[in-house]
Design a protein around this motif. Sequence first.
Motif, PDB file in Angstrom:
ATOM      1  N   GLY A  86       0.106  -6.610  -5.938  1.00 51.41           N
ATOM      2  CA  GLY A  86      -1.117  -7.196  -5.317  1.00 51.41           C
ATOM      3  C   GLY A  86      -1.467  -7.295  -3.760  1.00 51.41           C
ATOM      4  N   ASP A  87      -0.246  -6.861  -3.010  1.00 48.50           N
ATOM      5  CA  ASP A  87      -0.620  -6.908  -1.637  1.00 48.50           C
ATOM      6  C   ASP A  87      -1.462  -5.880  -1.249  1.00 48.50           C
ATOM      7  OD1 ASP A  87       1.258  -9.221  -1.002  1.00 48.50           O
ATOM      8  OD2 ASP A  87       2.804  -7.783  -0.026  1.00 48.50           O
ATOM      9  N   VAL A  88      -2.330  -6.142   0.059  1.00 54.51           N
ATOM     10  CA  VAL A  88      -2.948  -5.099   0.725  1.00 54.51           C
ATOM     11  C   VAL A  88      -2.593  -5.332   2.240  1.00 54.51           C
ATOM     12  CG1 VAL A  88      -5.040  -4.480   1.618  1.00 54.51           C
ATOM     13  CG2 VAL A  88      -4.928  -5.523  -0.564  1.00 54.51           C
ATOM     14  N   TRP A  89      -1.727  -4.244   2.556  1.00 56.70           N
ATOM     15  CA  TRP A  89      -1.075  -4.173   4.110  1.00 56.70           C
ATOM     16  C   TRP A  89      -2.160  -3.331   4.903  1.00 56.70           C
ATOM     17  CZ3 TRP A  89       3.631  -5.815   6.197  1.00 56.70           C
ATOM     18  CH2 TRP A  89       4.330  -6.685   5.420  1.00 56.70           C
ATOM     19  N   GLU A  90      -2.242  -3.850   6.165  1.00 60.52           N
ATOM     20  CA  GLU A  90      -2.929  -2.850   7.176  1.00 60.52           C
ATOM     21  C   GLU A  90      -2.156  -2.526   8.442  1.00 60.52           C
ATOM     22  OE1 GLU A  90      -7.809  -3.178   6.740  1.00 60.52           O
ATOM     23  OE2 GLU A  90      -6.808  -5.039   7.653  1.00 60.52           O
ATOM     24  N   VAL A  91      -1.742  -1.368   8.487  1.00 63.68           N
ATOM     25  CA  VAL A  91      -0.916  -1.030   9.594  1.00 63.68           C
ATOM     26  C   VAL A  91      -1.468   0.169  10.343  1.00 63.68           C
ATOM     27  CG1 VAL A  91       1.215  -1.738   8.223  1.00 63.68           C
ATOM     28  CG2 VAL A  91       0.580   0.585   8.261  1.00 63.68           C
ATOM     29  N   ALA A  92      -0.930   0.274  11.608  1.00 63.73           N
ATOM     30  CA  ALA A  92      -1.529   1.369  12.551  1.00 63.73           C
ATOM     31  C   ALA A  92      -0.400   1.658  13.358  1.00 63.73           C
ATOM     32  CB  ALA A  92      -2.659   0.812  13.336  1.00 63.73           C
ATOM     33  N   PHE A  93      -0.725   3.178  13.756  1.00 65.41           N
ATOM     34  CA  PHE A  93       0.358   3.623  14.609  1.00 65.41           C
ATOM     35  C   PHE A  93      -0.220   4.690  15.539  1.00 65.41           C
ATOM     36  CE2 PHE A  93       0.891   7.785  12.562  1.00 65.41           C
ATOM     37  CZ  PHE A  93       0.201   7.447  11.064  1.00 65.41           C
ATOM     38  N   GLN A  94       0.203   5.243  16.851  1.00 63.89           N
ATOM     39  CA  GLN A  94      -0.203   6.364  17.329  1.00 63.89           C
ATOM     40  C   GLN A  94       0.527   7.663  16.969  1.00 63.89           C
ATOM     41  OE1 GLN A  94      -0.735   6.138  21.559  1.00 63.89           O
ATOM     42  NE2 GLN A  94      -2.124   7.709  21.686  1.00 63.89           N
ATOM     43  N   ALA A  95      -0.215   8.667  16.405  1.00 68.11           N
ATOM     44  CA  ALA A  95       0.211   9.953  16.159  1.00 68.11           C
ATOM     45  C   ALA A  95       0.712  10.507  17.292  1.00 68.11           C
ATOM     46  CB  ALA A  95      -0.613  10.909  15.367  1.00 68.11           C
ATOM     47  N   ASP A  96       2.241  10.448  17.553  1.00 68.60           N
ATOM     48  CA  ASP A  96       2.534  10.834  18.967  1.00 68.60           C
ATOM     49  C   ASP A  96       4.012  11.804  18.819  1.00 68.60           C
ATOM     50  OD1 ASP A  96       4.334   8.931  18.089  1.00 68.60           O
ATOM     51  OD2 ASP A  96       4.148   7.659  19.987  1.00 68.60           O
ATOM     52  N   ASN A  97       4.104  12.180  17.568  1.00 69.84           N
ATOM     53  CA  ASN A  97       5.550  12.910  17.108  1.00 69.84           C
ATOM     54  C   ASN A  97       5.034  13.844  16.249  1.00 69.84           C
ATOM     55  OD1 ASN A  97       8.154  13.364  16.999  1.00 69.84           O
ATOM     56  ND2 ASN A  97       9.001  11.537  16.149  1.00 69.84           N
ATOM     57  N   PRO A  98       4.762  15.004  16.641  1.00 69.80           N
ATOM     58  CA  PRO A  98       4.267  16.150  15.853  1.00 69.80           C
ATOM     59  C   PRO A  98       5.144  16.648  14.897  1.00 69.80           C
ATOM     60  CG  PRO A  98       3.707  16.534  18.180  1.00 69.80           C
ATOM     61  CD  PRO A  98       4.792  15.514  18.139  1.00 69.80           C
ATOM     62  N   GLY A  99       4.644  17.028  13.625  1.00 72.47           N
ATOM     63  CA  GLY A  99       5.351  17.592  12.795  1.00 72.47           C
ATOM     64  C   GLY A  99       4.891  17.274  11.322  1.00 72.47           C
ATOM     65  N   MET A 100       5.856  17.598  10.187  1.00 71.10           N
ATOM     66  CA  MET A 100       5.693  17.202   8.905  1.00 71.10           C
ATOM     67  C   MET A 100       6.487  16.223   8.563  1.00 71.10           C
ATOM     68  SD  MET A 100       3.845  18.011   6.106  1.00 71.10           S
ATOM     69  CE  MET A 100       3.258  19.570   5.908  1.00 71.10           C
ATOM     70  N   TRP A 101       5.714  14.939   8.337  1.00 69.19           N
ATOM     71  CA  TRP A 101       6.930  13.853   8.231  1.00 69.19           C
ATOM     72  C   TRP A 101       6.714  13.301   6.485  1.00 69.19           C
ATOM     73  CZ3 TRP A 101       9.866  12.761  11.822  1.00 69.19           C
ATOM     74  CH2 TRP A 101       9.766  13.128  13.112  1.00 69.19           C
ATOM     75  N   ALA A 102       7.642  13.003   6.039  1.00 64.17           N
ATOM     76  CA  ALA A 102       7.648  12.352   4.839  1.00 64.17           C
ATOM     77  C   ALA A 102       7.081  10.832   5.024  1.00 64.17           C
ATOM     78  CB  ALA A 102       9.159  11.949   4.132  1.00 64.17           C
ATOM     79  N   ASN A 103       6.333  10.365   3.982  1.00 62.43           N
ATOM     80  CA  ASN A 103       5.774   9.052   4.177  1.00 62.43           C
ATOM     81  C   ASN A 103       5.910   8.432   2.573  1.00 62.43           C
ATOM     82  OD1 ASN A 103       4.181   6.993   4.794  1.00 62.43           O
ATOM     83  ND2 ASN A 103       2.126   7.943   4.433  1.00 62.43           N
ATOM     84  N   HIS A 104       7.069   7.546   2.412  1.00 63.20           N
ATOM     85  CA  HIS A 104       7.342   7.336   0.797  1.00 63.20           C
ATOM     86  C   HIS A 104       7.954   6.075   0.808  1.00 63.20           C
ATOM     87  CE1 HIS A 104      11.599   7.560   1.475  1.00 63.20           C
ATOM     88  NE2 HIS A 104      11.356   8.247   2.767  1.00 63.20           N
ATOM     89  N   CYS A 105       8.019   5.590  -0.458  1.00 69.63           N
ATOM     90  CA  CYS A 105       8.495   4.426  -1.209  1.00 69.63           C
ATOM     91  C   CYS A 105      10.066   4.642  -0.806  1.00 69.63           C
ATOM     92  CB  CYS A 105       8.201   4.079  -2.335  1.00 69.63           C
ATOM     93  SG  CYS A 105       9.028   2.657  -3.068  1.00 69.63           S
ATOM     94  N   HIS A 106      10.752   3.660  -0.117  1.00 70.70           N
ATOM     95  CA  HIS A 106      12.164   3.383  -0.087  1.00 70.70           C
ATOM     96  C   HIS A 106      12.805   2.899  -1.288  1.00 70.70           C
ATOM     97  CE1 HIS A 106      15.746   4.192   2.262  1.00 70.70           C
ATOM     98  NE2 HIS A 106      14.932   5.153   2.933  1.00 70.70           N
ATOM     99  N   ASN A 107      12.150   2.612  -2.309  1.00 70.70           N
ATOM    100  CA  ASN A 107      12.932   2.434  -3.376  1.00 70.70           C
ATOM    101  C   ASN A 107      13.077   3.771  -3.994  1.00 70.70           C
ATOM    102  OD1 ASN A 107      13.718   2.312  -6.065  1.00 70.70           O
ATOM    103  ND2 ASN A 107      12.760   0.202  -6.317  1.00 70.70           N
ATOM    104  N   LEU A 108      14.277   4.405  -3.826  1.00 71.34           N
ATOM    105  CA  LEU A 108      14.429   5.912  -3.976  1.00 71.34           C
ATOM    106  C   LEU A 108      14.262   6.325  -5.133  1.00 71.34           C
ATOM    107  CD1 LEU A 108      17.195   6.163  -1.095  1.00 71.34           C
ATOM    108  CD2 LEU A 108      14.940   6.743  -0.939  1.00 71.34           C
ATOM    109  N   LYS A 109      14.529   5.508  -6.043  1.00 70.71           N
ATOM    110  CA  LYS A 109      14.232   5.893  -7.719  1.00 70.71           C
ATOM    111  C   LYS A 109      12.661   6.205  -7.423  1.00 70.71           C
ATOM    112  CE  LYS A 109      16.691   4.195 -11.579  1.00 70.71           C
ATOM    113  NZ  LYS A 109      17.999   3.960 -10.834  1.00 70.71           N
TER     114      LYS A 109
END
Length: 584
Positions: free
Chosen positions: A543-566
């Motif tokens: 039920g949560d809604v989070w708003e977060v932001a960052f500056q894209a300052d590290n070029p590449g292909m980055w994983a973006n995932h849940c850290h419940n690794l299952k």
Amino acid sequence: MSTGSLLAADLVIAVLAAAGWLGGGAASAARRRPLALGLAALALLATLARAITITALARAGWWFAAEKVLIAAPLSLAAVVVAGPRLLRAPGDIRSVAVPLLFAGYADSSALLVTVLHGYPASADAGLLAVAGVVGATAVSWRLLGAPPSRTVSRAALTVAVAALLAGTGLAAAPGAAPGVPHDHGPGDARTVGEPTRRVTLTAATATVRASGRDVAAWAFNGQVPGPELTATVGDVLEVRLRNRDIARGVTLHWHGYDVPNSQDGVPGVTQAAVLPGQEFVYRFRADQAGTYWYHTHAVSDVGVRMGLYGVLVVRPAPVAGIDVTVPVHTLAGIPLPATSTEPVAAGTPVRLRLINTDSTTHRYALAGTPFRVAAIDGSDLHGPTSLADTAVLIPAGGRYDLVFTAPATPVALFVDGRAVYSTGPVSKATGGWPVLDPLTYGAGSPVPWSRFDRKFTLVLDRGLDLHGLLPRYAHTVNGAADPDIPPQVVRLGDIVKFTIVNRSQAVHPWHLHGHHVLVLSRNGEPATGSPLWLDSFDVRPGDVWEVAFQADNPGMWANHCHNLKHADAGMTLHLMYLGQPNR
Ligand SMILES: [Cu+2]
């Protein structure tokens, strides 16, 4: 009522409605009049209650209610319109309402299946397949109950069912817009980081380790779980040689929370190939961020980390006075680590406890016997942290909290989920009832450094049936898709990027973006008012809604995932991709 509880309540009510109609239909077919009327009344009540939960969910956010409003509500309405009037007439032969009641049951069941198997976003194909299912099942029931409709009605029903089925499957099978993640990268690290000042070799191998007096089969770095603690001083150049002796499924090193150049990030198939038995890979990066971090394998990460392929990385600004203790919490074969340690500390000594959660689920930490401050979260120092006492902290999977205090003359103890893991002497204190710190309101606030966002992405976390490949699986999904079919989020170097992360599932999802720290803007519509929180791991609860932001300052292909690794392995992984930038 929180949105998470609303989601759960809505699911229970939907099950009751579907079960009520179906049960009522079956009972009336069996001429069990009182039972049939009772179950139908229950279904009617549940359907009305659902109107309330669906409206409340829609008010909490369209993501939570889309398919309920667009698919479940019309089907429920049809159910009530078809079954209701016949019930009110309560015919002498109860069997004559069996088919209308069953129709209502099929309508609510198929709407429920859309929510459970398809989720967000609502789509025309899901709606059409649901309609096809309802019409088909009703026609079959009609025939079986010996009261087949007229030829014209039968034909019409058949036409609707087939058309809906064809249109639905056609839409579902249409190629999606998800471009695959390019795994082919140019030569590795093009950036010179200078001559190494700290050299370490980590050899991954199967091992038997001692934990709580038991021999446990593990996967270990240098024969130990956790692996060797890596320490550095800001300015050091770390060179870590990873060798794989016999981990058949391969290993890598991911520097969790350390924003290394992309080529050093250790994600197999994205930034490098997994290191197979007999192979090695050398990681090199400058230690330019002080703080508490950890490293772990990212190859078959759920199994690999659980089996023990992890360790601590601590970067200090300069030699520090006082006591500095790392507490990496882990569960190895059901045994909680670390074992309890007790060491007396002289009163007046400054103490820093670096709490690290290397498991896939949240842990609760409680420091008893002293006031303390939370000096840093996820490696970033907090502004103006105030003194806390008798307050617990919840650390998400992958997260780190640094607690600091001055040793009092009396003993101090750190409890993790009620178990003492570190103490300076005997402390008996019940910490279970302590309030939990909300980091979003802790410390001194300062304005968000950006006034505009160049890119905005919404990630709706859910579960759904995934038909990728030959074996269907009940995947953890992002925006209705599962890895590798989730479209990457494309940014340009320098962009200010905003993520809205919505959890409409029943599970906690600890979110983790590689290569960047995100600034928390708000949670559930409440702006973060405490110290700026630069996180790499945060729990998005149901039920949560989070708003977060960052500056894209590290070029590449980055994983973006849940850290419940299952969850990550079951689909909840996507990628952040820089456009027009060479990876480095
Ligand atoms: Cu998750």
